[in-house]
Design a protein around this motif. Sequence first.
Motif, PDB file in Angstrom:
ATOM      1  N   ALA A 193      57.804  47.450  50.967  1.00  0.00           N
ATOM      2  CA  ALA A 193      57.871  48.864  50.587  1.00  0.00           C
ATOM      3  C   ALA A 193      56.735  49.677  51.171  1.00  0.00           C
ATOM      4  CB  ALA A 193      57.874  48.997  49.057  1.00  0.00           C
ATOM      5  N   VAL A 194      55.563  49.058  51.286  1.00  0.00           N
ATOM      6  CA  VAL A 194      54.393  49.824  51.738  1.00  0.00           C
ATOM      7  C   VAL A 194      53.829  49.329  53.066  1.00  0.00           C
ATOM      8  CG1 VAL A 194      53.747  50.523  49.415  1.00  0.00           C
ATOM      9  CG2 VAL A 194      52.826  48.386  50.345  1.00  0.00           C
ATOM     10  N   GLY A 195      54.545  48.417  53.716  1.00  0.00           N
ATOM     11  CA  GLY A 195      54.102  47.951  55.025  1.00  0.00           C
ATOM     12  C   GLY A 195      52.820  47.148  54.984  1.00  0.00           C
ATOM     13  N   MET A 196      52.670  46.298  53.977  1.00  0.00           N
ATOM     14  CA  MET A 196      51.441  45.513  53.819  1.00  0.00           C
ATOM     15  C   MET A 196      51.626  44.153  54.482  1.00  0.00           C
ATOM     16  SD  MET A 196      49.445  44.441  50.295  1.00  0.00           S
ATOM     17  CE  MET A 196      48.804  46.059  49.950  1.00  0.00           C
ATOM     18  N   ASP A 197      51.054  43.988  55.654  1.00  0.00           N
ATOM     19  CA  ASP A 197      51.209  42.754  56.421  1.00  0.00           C
ATOM     20  C   ASP A 197      50.038  41.823  56.125  1.00  0.00           C
ATOM     21  OD1 ASP A 197      52.022  40.836  58.170  1.00  0.00           O
ATOM     22  OD2 ASP A 197      51.421  41.910  59.988  1.00  0.00           O
TER      23      ASP A 197
ATOM     24  N   PRO B 117      44.392  32.258  41.396  1.00  0.00           N
ATOM     25  CA  PRO B 117      45.410  31.339  40.896  1.00  0.00           C
ATOM     26  C   PRO B 117      46.672  31.449  41.756  1.00  0.00           C
ATOM     27  CG  PRO B 117      44.461  32.623  39.107  1.00  0.00           C
ATOM     28  CD  PRO B 117      43.974  33.239  40.376  1.00  0.00           C
ATOM     29  N   PRO B 118      47.382  30.355  41.949  1.00  0.00           N
ATOM     30  CA  PRO B 118      48.606  30.424  42.746  1.00  0.00           C
ATOM     31  C   PRO B 118      49.575  31.467  42.190  1.00  0.00           C
ATOM     32  CG  PRO B 118      48.028  28.143  42.243  1.00  0.00           C
ATOM     33  CD  PRO B 118      47.120  29.003  41.422  1.00  0.00           C
ATOM     34  N   VAL B 119      50.195  32.207  43.093  1.00  0.00           N
ATOM     35  CA  VAL B 119      51.186  33.190  42.669  1.00  0.00           C
ATOM     36  C   VAL B 119      52.411  32.438  42.152  1.00  0.00           C
ATOM     37  CG1 VAL B 119      52.653  35.095  43.408  1.00  0.00           C
ATOM     38  CG2 VAL B 119      50.345  34.863  44.353  1.00  0.00           C
ATOM     39  N   PRO B 120      52.855  32.689  40.911  1.00  0.00           N
ATOM     40  CA  PRO B 120      54.016  31.980  40.368  1.00  0.00           C
ATOM     41  C   PRO B 120      55.234  32.132  41.280  1.00  0.00           C
ATOM     42  CG  PRO B 120      52.928  33.246  38.651  1.00  0.00           C
ATOM     43  CD  PRO B 120      52.305  33.659  39.941  1.00  0.00           C
ATOM     44  N   PRO B 121      55.993  31.069  41.463  1.00  0.00           N
ATOM     45  CA  PRO B 121      57.166  31.141  42.342  1.00  0.00           C
ATOM     46  C   PRO B 121      58.111  32.283  41.989  1.00  0.00           C
ATOM     47  CG  PRO B 121      56.738  28.876  41.707  1.00  0.00           C
ATOM     48  CD  PRO B 121      55.810  29.713  40.893  1.00  0.00           C
ATOM     49  N   GLY B 122      58.219  32.586  40.699  1.00  0.00           N
ATOM     50  CA  GLY B 122      59.132  33.638  40.282  1.00  0.00           C
ATOM     51  C   GLY B 122      58.727  35.025  40.746  1.00  0.00           C
ATOM     52  N   LEU B 123      57.453  35.170  41.141  1.00  0.00           N
ATOM     53  CA  LEU B 123      56.970  36.472  41.603  1.00  0.00           C
ATOM     54  C   LEU B 123      57.063  36.637  43.108  1.00  0.00           C
ATOM     55  CD1 LEU B 123      53.775  37.031  39.408  1.00  0.00           C
ATOM     56  CD2 LEU B 123      56.051  38.031  39.128  1.00  0.00           C
TER      57      LEU B 123
ATOM     58  N   GLY C 249      59.576  37.034  45.058  1.00  0.00           N
ATOM     59  CA  GLY C 249      60.467  38.131  45.445  1.00  0.00           C
ATOM     60  C   GLY C 249      59.828  39.485  45.220  1.00  0.00           C
ATOM     61  N   ASP C 250      59.110  39.623  44.092  1.00  0.00           N
ATOM     62  CA  ASP C 250      58.423  40.880  43.807  1.00  0.00           C
ATOM     63  C   ASP C 250      57.345  41.161  44.854  1.00  0.00           C
ATOM     64  OD1 ASP C 250      59.936  41.256  41.514  1.00  0.00           O
ATOM     65  OD2 ASP C 250      58.474  40.255  40.229  1.00  0.00           O
ATOM     66  N   ALA C 251      56.585  40.134  45.206  1.00  0.00           N
ATOM     67  CA  ALA C 251      55.541  40.296  46.209  1.00  0.00           C
ATOM     68  C   ALA C 251      56.130  40.698  47.550  1.00  0.00           C
ATOM     69  CB  ALA C 251      54.728  39.014  46.345  1.00  0.00           C
ATOM     70  N   ALA C 252      57.252  40.102  47.896  1.00  0.00           N
ATOM     71  CA  ALA C 252      57.891  40.430  49.171  1.00  0.00           C
ATOM     72  C   ALA C 252      58.391  41.871  49.179  1.00  0.00           C
ATOM     73  CB  ALA C 252      59.055  39.469  49.424  1.00  0.00           C
TER      74      ALA C 252
ATOM     75  N   ALA D  83      49.019  40.009  45.806  1.00  0.00           N
ATOM     76  CA  ALA D  83      48.804  39.910  44.360  1.00  0.00           C
ATOM     77  C   ALA D  83      47.476  40.547  43.963  1.00  0.00           C
ATOM     78  CB  ALA D  83      48.846  38.449  43.931  1.00  0.00           C
ATOM     79  N   ARG D  84      46.436  40.297  44.732  1.00  0.00           N
ATOM     80  CA  ARG D  84      45.134  40.892  44.432  1.00  0.00           C
ATOM     81  C   ARG D  84      45.192  42.418  44.564  1.00  0.00           C
ATOM     82  NH1 ARG D  84      40.415  37.505  44.843  1.00  0.00           N
ATOM     83  NH2 ARG D  84      40.945  35.320  45.219  1.00  0.00           N
ATOM     84  N   ALA D  85      45.845  42.896  45.621  1.00  0.00           N
ATOM     85  CA  ALA D  85      45.928  44.341  45.858  1.00  0.00           C
ATOM     86  C   ALA D  85      46.725  45.031  44.754  1.00  0.00           C
ATOM     87  CB  ALA D  85      46.546  44.618  47.223  1.00  0.00           C
ATOM     88  N   LEU D  86      47.803  44.414  44.312  1.00  0.00           N
ATOM     89  CA  LEU D  86      48.590  44.991  43.216  1.00  0.00           C
ATOM     90  C   LEU D  86      47.760  45.087  41.940  1.00  0.00           C
ATOM     91  CD1 LEU D  86      52.095  43.305  43.676  1.00  0.00           C
ATOM     92  CD2 LEU D  86      51.621  45.754  43.712  1.00  0.00           C
ATOM     93  N   THR D  87      46.965  44.056  41.676  1.00  0.00           N
ATOM     94  CA  THR D  87      46.113  44.066  40.493  1.00  0.00           C
ATOM     95  C   THR D  87      45.073  45.179  40.589  1.00  0.00           C
ATOM     96  OG1 THR D  87      46.423  41.696  40.183  1.00  0.00           O
ATOM     97  CG2 THR D  87      44.522  42.685  39.104  1.00  0.00           C
ATOM     98  N   ALA D  88      44.496  45.356  41.778  1.00  0.00           N
ATOM     99  CA  ALA D  88      43.505  46.418  41.974  1.00  0.00           C
ATOM    100  C   ALA D  88      44.145  47.788  41.843  1.00  0.00           C
ATOM    101  CB  ALA D  88      42.852  46.263  43.344  1.00  0.00           C
ATOM    102  N   TRP D  89      45.340  47.950  42.369  1.00  0.00           N
ATOM    103  CA  TRP D  89      46.055  49.230  42.291  1.00  0.00           C
ATOM    104  C   TRP D  89      46.334  49.577  40.820  1.00  0.00           C
ATOM    105  CZ3 TRP D  89      51.507  50.029  41.236  1.00  0.00           C
ATOM    106  CH2 TRP D  89      51.952  51.335  41.506  1.00  0.00           C
ATOM    107  N   CYS D  90      46.795  48.588  40.049  1.00  0.00           N
ATOM    108  CA  CYS D  90      47.024  48.825  38.619  1.00  0.00           C
ATOM    109  C   CYS D  90      45.709  49.154  37.914  1.00  0.00           C
ATOM    110  CB  CYS D  90      47.664  47.592  37.974  1.00  0.00           C
ATOM    111  SG  CYS D  90      49.355  47.250  38.514  1.00  0.00           S
TER     112      CYS D  90
END
Length: 236
Positions: free
Chosen positions: A178-182, A162-168, A170-173, A189-196
């Motif tokens: 913070a972790v150098g994810m290019d 699903p499209p990442v909500p515009p409000g997120l 800044g969080d994604a950036a 978004a997928r990686a954050l979900t997997a990490w959680c």
Amino acid sequence: MSAGRTARERVRAELIGEITELARRQLGSSGAAGLSLRAIAREMGMVSSAIYRYFPSRDDLLTALIIDGYDAIGDAVERADAEARANDADDFAGRWLAVCRAVREWALAHPHEYALLYGSPVPGYEAPEDTVPAALRDTVVFARIVTEAHAADALDPAGPCPPVPPGLAGDAARAREAVGMDVPEEIVARALTAWCGLYGTVSFELFGQFTAVIEERAAYFHHSMTLLGRLIGLRA
């Protein structure tokens, strides 16, 4: 005089090590909220005022324990990835599973320290910025695996995202920086979900939510981490 200073530093380091080891035992018996510098001083045969030369407050001791814990789990994750990388650097799914296993194994071996890091907040304690570099060590490894897989054009995400909500945005950036994810925002978004999902699964097992529900926990963990890896696009 130089030798004298070295001896004093060595004694100080030994005492700090003894204090933190006793503090870890207290985590097991009384929990983080019950951590007591005075009780540790009594157990060491020190006057209570003496221990404050090493840790001015309970919060300073908690901070030291938290940094030690994050560094320990960071060591475990970095070592697991280095070993998997040495075997096959391009097996990104295998590297992901190796670091996930390292988190679980460390948590099961150090449940009270894991609870301090990922359990309920300690009343009245707010972790300082000093804890951030240690806290990011494991996440940097996860991010590196995903970034290298993306650079190798080896990511094949499972299903549409699903499209990442515009409000997120800044969080994604911020997470990416913070972790150098290019990688693209969708992969962040997928990686954050997997990490959680990784830490949520470990926490459920450690804190008893699987009791009388899942008995083959190692097998379930491996399957869950495989699914989360596929969410990111890491396929064997």
